[in-house]
Design a protein around this motif. Structure first.
Motif, mmCIF file in Angstrom:
data_model
loop_
_atom_site.group_PDB
_atom_site.id
_atom_site.type_symbol
_atom_site.label_atom_id
_atom_site.label_comp_id
_atom_site.label_asym_id
_atom_site.label_seq_id
_atom_site.Cartn_x
_atom_site.Cartn_y
_atom_site.Cartn_z
ATOM 1 N N PHE A 63 -17.622 19.743 53.507
ATOM 2 C CA PHE A 63 -17.557 20.144 54.914
ATOM 3 C C PHE A 63 -16.573 19.294 55.709
ATOM 4 N N GLY A 65 -13.713 20.065 56.115
ATOM 5 C CA GLY A 65 -12.966 21.052 56.877
ATOM 6 C C GLY A 65 -11.545 21.145 56.372
ATOM 7 N N SER A 175 -20.958 30.852 50.374
ATOM 8 C CA SER A 175 -21.656 31.067 51.635
ATOM 9 C C SER A 175 -21.879 29.779 52.405
ATOM 10 N N PRO A 239 -27.135 27.243 59.319
ATOM 11 C CA PRO A 239 -26.121 26.299 59.815
ATOM 12 C C PRO A 239 -26.712 25.074 60.507
ATOM 13 N N ASN A 240 -27.965 25.135 60.946
ATOM 14 C CA ASN A 240 -28.520 23.995 61.676
ATOM 15 C C ASN A 240 -29.601 23.265 60.896
ATOM 16 N N VAL A 241 -29.701 23.512 59.600
ATOM 17 C CA VAL A 241 -30.675 22.804 58.776
ATOM 18 C C VAL A 241 -29.978 22.345 57.500
ATOM 19 N N SER A 242 -30.248 21.113 57.107
ATOM 20 C CA SER A 242 -29.593 20.619 55.900
ATOM 21 C C SER A 242 -30.499 19.652 55.162
#
Lengths: 398, 488
Positions: A63, A65, A175, A239-242
């Protein structure tokens, strides 16, 4: 002569340590390199995505980027000091901590392999990071041994610094729900243990030492080297949990003959982290991140000086990301505790006690800028000044 | 044309279905946006429908993309995801561009149905109400408008749903913003300032505007629109600046403004048969309705005369002039016979029997002067045949004093034309103007902007409900002591 010798082996200078009662906060494993997560009690290292991911969890590199990223952290290297008095074998002690000096504890560089594919193309990171640090000093004067001799100008210095140069790779599935990564770590473990004192006797019976019996000066230092592997994965169902999990292999040190009895293996580390982000604050302008992490250190080879059971470090915190103009100002707070249980065997070395730290920090990340700045602080249970870390991240425009 | 829409839609949907799994909703949606910006409305509609097939529901807030949990990564800087709104909007725009009346009607109905579906789902966005109101107006669906009016009254102040404004033309964004009296904004944080987010500045028609700095005593030849040679049926319309259109309600009757008055005259009957405008009375009624419903003229302030004599015209003018306050806005509409005699314009009463005998005519300046004495701003619209006689025609008299805008429905030497609308013969000019009034829905219309929009509507010959392209070309307003964006 009355003073116990801790280490007595061919080729290793004898070190006399009065231990058992000497407990210092454990930083050797639980040393925080000083990144953004430090202000959150270390709660998000395994789910982070920056140059520190090379060391903490290579999966996070996925990530990074599409921009090449550099990271730099400068932090204080704290130490403890014990003032000893009265009995040499069972002294009274007064423990204090000092902030220490600033040192670079992380430099990292990460770049995507395929900018168009982004996270699925993977990213490579290379970094220099300090993964362990300990500095302890003991001083005493006029200590009386069990045999009645006097120990003058006693000084012991125990200093460790473990630095790792890591090359890692991480990528994501199509994904973005699963990231995985692997890294190779080359460790330089600097160990220094020195002791010095003068042992005197009272020959004229007036109670004052007047004749030098023994002068002890010993020093063991070396830089051990070792190679380890770090692997990790991140699971991002939304997208808001990892969830992040990583494992670092134990690293046996070589080339450290003079200190192998002191410290010879960097323990295995298993980390697990869970983080959640709330995006709905102030009508979507702000967001709040919660994170918690557990680090488990095991399989450490017990040396004669460093004696420690398996260690668990638990930390967590939150970061409120405030939108101010066209910038993000993250504000962090956290707590970390480690349950280092010292092997309090008299005469067998230094033992460690649990360490509880309250952390906080803030940052400045312009939305239109290429850089971000973070400042993080941590209190120690010993008292004294806060640990401080300052980090800078820079993304190159492509 | 409808076949084209069908073929394009089927082809894109069928072809798209095969790649929909491989092509993300984001890619398809971006294709829809690109087509919207290029005004390829059939393609835009098909792409938005495909995007909705992959990711069904419109979303008001940002779409968060995979990334580190410690950072927000949003799609298109936090823009809403609005494929269903985009498909409906593309249908509406396609209808206005269509030359096939049946196809346009079908698209309008689809647009209305789809906008209304969005509102039924609770997606109360200002833009949705605005365009649904347009669709109902173009369909002349009074029931639909009434329904929308009722819903608007319920939801006013609570229309918080956001749509992707990048789908909408910048001038329309400005109109929506002005109608609702607040700045139009995207949802999500200002992640970056992008100049492309700003509406392009408005442009003036340039050389087609009377030079305000010129000596008012200088005669200016009338300004005539010239079609673009490359695109003979469509002209570039200058974009409206944000805030240039007056505040109004998006549905229902536009809020009236107390100091706006109008005198509307339609003389179908005439003894001067060659110059008669047989649809004048109908046009007068339509123009009156437009002023009252869409332009903020209070009902009691609008006087209508049908088939009036010269004396009746004079009386009506005097009557209205006595009622207006100082500095009022006065709109004057005349459809009928107008002549130019001895350098002066005259409005013929139904009793005028000779083109050169002005005894049964009213001098145009005699209409203006009572209003000018009250400091009124006068906006005059004429639907009059303008044959040239000795190189002159009606409309060639330009007042040197007063604040007056005069607009002619046709150019010198031409006649006004009519179209058939639901069995009624109405003027091309009034047909276009009424649609522009309905679309712009403002009680503060800039006069030159209105003129341009009317010209464009005439060239498209309306929403395609009937008829084809017309050759009638308006004459832009000639302005005396008045700026081009003066509002009526």
């Amino acid at each position: 002569m009355g003073a116990r010798k801790l280490i007595s082996a061919a080729g290793i200078a004898a070190v006399t340590v009065s231990a058992g009662w000497a407990q210092v906060p454990d930083l050797l494993n639980a040393f925080d390199v000083g990144g953004r997560a430090m202000g959150m009690g270390g709660g998000t290292y395994a789910v982070g995505a920056d140059t520190m991911s090379t060391v903490e969890n290579p999966a996070g590199l996925a990530f990074i980027g599409s921009s090449t990223t550099m990271g730099l952290v400068v932090r204080t290297l704290p130490g403890t000091s014990l003032d000893l008095s009265r009995s040499f074998s069972r002294p009274d002690s007064s423990l204090s901590a000092d902030q220490g000096h600033f040192s670079v504890t992380h430099i990292g560089y990460a770049f995507p392999l395929d900018r168009e594919r982004g996270s699925t193309g993977g990213a490579v990171g290379i970094s220099f990071s300090t993964i362990g640090y300990l500095r302890e000093e003991r001083n005493g004067d006029g200590l009386i041994t069990d045999s009645g001799t006097f120990i003058r100008t006693y000084n012991l210095l125990n200093r460790h610094r473990h630095d790792a140069i890591t090359l890692a790779y991480g990528r994501s599935n199509n994904s973005g729900t699963v990231n995985y990564g692997i890294g190779v770590m080359y460790v330089l473990a600097a160990v220094n243990l020195s002791e010095r004192y003068n042992e005197l006797i009272d020959t004229d019976g007036d109670g004052l030492p007047d004749q030098l019996l023994n002068r002890q000066i010993s020093s063991n230092s070396s830089v051990g080297r070792g190679v380890g592997v770090v692997v990790g994965a991140q699971f991002n169902p939304r997208p808001n949990v990892s969830f992040g999990i990583s494992a670092r292999s134990p690293i046996d040190l070589n080339g450290n003959a003079s200190t192998s009895q002191i410290y010879d293996r960097i323990p295995m580390k298993i980390s697990g982290s869970l983080a959640f982000r709330n995006d709905r604050l102030r009508n979507g302008r702000d967001y709040l991140v919660f994170g918690a992490q557990v680090d488990y250190f095991l399989d450490e080879k017990k040396g004669q000086v460093i004696q420690r059971d398996d260690q668990v470090v638990i930390g967590g915190g939150m970061e409120y990301n405030l939108l101010v103009g066209a910038s993000r100002v993250p504000i962090r707070v956290g707590f970390q505790t480690s349950n280092a249980r010292g092997a309090s065997v008299p005469g067998r070395g230094i033992s460690f006690r649990s360490r509880d730290t309250v952390t906080f920090g803030f940052g400045y990340h312009p939305l239109n800028g290429n850089y971000g700045f973070d400042a993080n602080f941590g209190s120690g249970t010993v008292g004294g000044a806060f640990d401080m870390a300052f980090g800078l991240t820079y993304r190159f425009s492509n | 044309m409808r076949k084209y829409w069908t073929i394009v839609t089927v082809a894109l949907l069928a072809g798209g279905a095969g790649v929909a799994r491989a092509q993300s909703w984001a890619d398809i949606y971006q294709q829809g946006l690109n087509a919207s910006k290029q005004q390829r409305w059939s393609d835009a509609r098909a792409h938005f429908q495909r995007a909705a097939a992959v990711r069904p529901d419109d979303v008001s807030g940002p779409t968060f993309l995979p990334g580190p949990v410690t950072e927000q990564r949003t799609w298109r800087r936090g823009a809403p995801y609005s494929p269903r709104f985009g498909a409906a909007y593309a249908a509406l725009k396609g209808a206005t561009m269509s030359q096939d009346p049946d196809e346009a009607d079908s698209l309008l109905r689809a647009a209305a149905r789809e906008f209304e579906d969005l509102i039924d789902k609770g997606q109360h966005a200002k833009a949705t109400y605005y365009f649904l109101g347009q669709a109902f107006s173009l369909l002349k669906d009074a029931d639909g408008n009434a329904r929308l009016d009722a819903r608007f009254a319920q939801m006013q102040g609570r229309m918080t749903w956001k749509v992707d404004l990048e789908i909408i033309a910048p001038e329309e964004r400005g109109q929506i913003a002005d109608v609702f009296g607040d700045p139009v904004e995207q949802s999500g944080p200002p992640l970056a300032h992008d100049p492309s987010d700003l509406a392009p500045p408005g442009t003036e028609p340039g050389p087609l505007v009377a030079d305000p700095g010129a000596d008012p005593g200088t005669w200016h030849p009338p300004l005539v629109m010239q079609p673009d040679a490359a695109r003979p049926n469509i002209l570039e319309v200058p974009r409206t600046t944000v805030g240039s259109v007056g505040a109004s309600r998006p549905v229902g009757r536009v809020a009236p403004v107390a100091n706006k008055f109008a005198l509307v005259i339609g003389n179908s009957s005439s003894l001067l048969e060659d110059l008669a405008v047989p649809f004048a009375t109908k046009d007068a009624q339509i123009f009156r309705d437009s002023l009252v419903h869409y332009t903020g003229y209070p009902d009691p302030n609008v006087d209508v005369l049908l088939d009036a004599t010269a004396e009746q015209i004079r009386e009506a003018v005097q009557n209205l002039a006595e009622r207006i306050p100082e500095g009022a806005t006065v709109t004057f509409f005349f459809a009928g016979v107008g002549v130019h005699v001895d350098e002066r314009d005259y409005l013929a009463g139904v009793d005028a029997d000779s083109e050169n005998d002005t005894s049964r005519m009213v001098p145009k300046m005699a209409v203006y002067q009572p209003f000018m004495s009250k400091g009124a701003r006068i906006f005059a619209f004429y639907e009059v045949n303008r044959p040239l006689m000795g190189g002159k025609t009606f409309g060639f008299e330009y007042p040197m004093v007063g604040m007056i805008a005069q607009m002619q429905a046709t150019k010198p030497g031409d006649r006004v034309q009519s179209v058939n609308r639901n069995g009624d013969e109405i003027g091309v000019f009034v047909d276009a103007a009424s649609r522009v009034f309905a679309e712009m829905r403002s009680n503060r219309l800039p006069v030159m902007e209105f003129a341009w929009q009317t010209f464009n509507a005439m060239k498209r010959s309306g929403a395609g409900l009937h008829g084809g392209s017309t050759t009638q070309v308006i004459t832009l307003p000639v302005l005396s002591n008045m700026a081009s964006d003066t509002r009526f």
